[in-house]
Write a protein that holds these residues in place. Structure first.
Motif, PDB file in Angstrom:
ATOM      1  N   SER A  46      12.419 -36.217  38.586  1.00  0.00           N
ATOM      2  CA  SER A  46      11.339 -35.097  37.856  1.00  0.00           C
ATOM      3  C   SER A  46      10.522 -35.516  37.951  1.00  0.00           C
ATOM      4  O   SER A  46       9.337 -34.670  38.470  1.00  0.00           O
ATOM      5  N   LEU A  65       7.848 -37.087  40.271  1.00  0.00           N
ATOM      6  CA  LEU A  65       8.138 -37.064  40.992  1.00  0.00           C
ATOM      7  C   LEU A  65       6.009 -35.665  41.263  1.00  0.00           C
ATOM      8  O   LEU A  65       5.757 -35.402  42.137  1.00  0.00           O
ATOM      9  N   LYS A  66       5.277 -35.926  39.925  1.00  0.00           N
ATOM     10  CA  LYS A  66       4.612 -34.637  39.620  1.00  0.00           C
ATOM     11  C   LYS A  66       3.481 -36.018  39.685  1.00  0.00           C
ATOM     12  O   LYS A  66       2.295 -36.016  38.741  1.00  0.00           O
TER      13      LYS A  66
END
Length: 173
Positions: free
Chosen positions: A23, A26-27
């Motif tokens: 997660s 993804l950033k």
């Protein structure tokens, strides 16, 4: 790129840390260092991450939550935190071994710069989310307080170990 300190609780089950890491990835967040503190609520993961300058604290918290992280805490960091934790702690222990009177200051540094004061009559050794109390080798108690992040059992054990260094240094002085 910006440095951040990140803390989140993750279920201590296979793959859950990987979900959080994915997660963050993804950033475009890169995990530079990680420490895991085992607690009854799960694994409290302490990260040093590098993220794009444009990433806000809110977006970082959202990525942590999407990665199944609970109770997220984020704080901007600077290059001084790039020293690995064992090296930093050994340096603090050496400082206390040379000068046990510097224990309060060393405890503050060990615990992220929180306030450390002499305890009062109502204090007892132990740990709550915002208060950590250890015996003072000179008598009485030393009390560390901070609003966030919550203290962990691992931090309490580290504080106790640093007190033991002060006791040993005093005994052999």
């Amino acid at each position: 790129m910006a440095l951040w300190r990140v803390r989140a609780t993750v279920d201590d089950r296979p793959g859950y840390l990987a979900v959080l890491a994915a997660s963050l990835a993804l950033k475009s967040v890169n995990i530079v260092a990680v420490q895991v503190h085992s607690t009854e609520a799960g694994a409290v993961d302490d990260f040093l991450v590098e993220a794009p300058e444009s990433l806000t604290a809110e977006a970082l918290v959202e990525a942590i939550r999407r990665g199944r992280g609970r109770d997220p805490w984020v704080c901007r960091a600077n290059a001084r935190v790039l020293v690995d934790e064992p090296t930093r702690v050994l340096g603090l222990a050496a400082t206390v071994a040379i000068d046990p009177a510097g224990l309060e200051s060393a405890l503050s540094a060990l615990l992220g710069g929180c306030e450390v004061t002499r305890g009062g009559a109502d204090d007892r050794p132990g740990l709550t989310p915002g208060v950590l109390v250890v015996a003072d080798p000179d008598g009485g108690l030393l009390v560390a307080r901070r609003d966030e992040p919550a203290f962990t059992p691992a931090e309490y054990a580290r504080a106790q170990a640093l007190v033991q260094v002060a006791v040993a240094a005093t005994a052999y002085a």
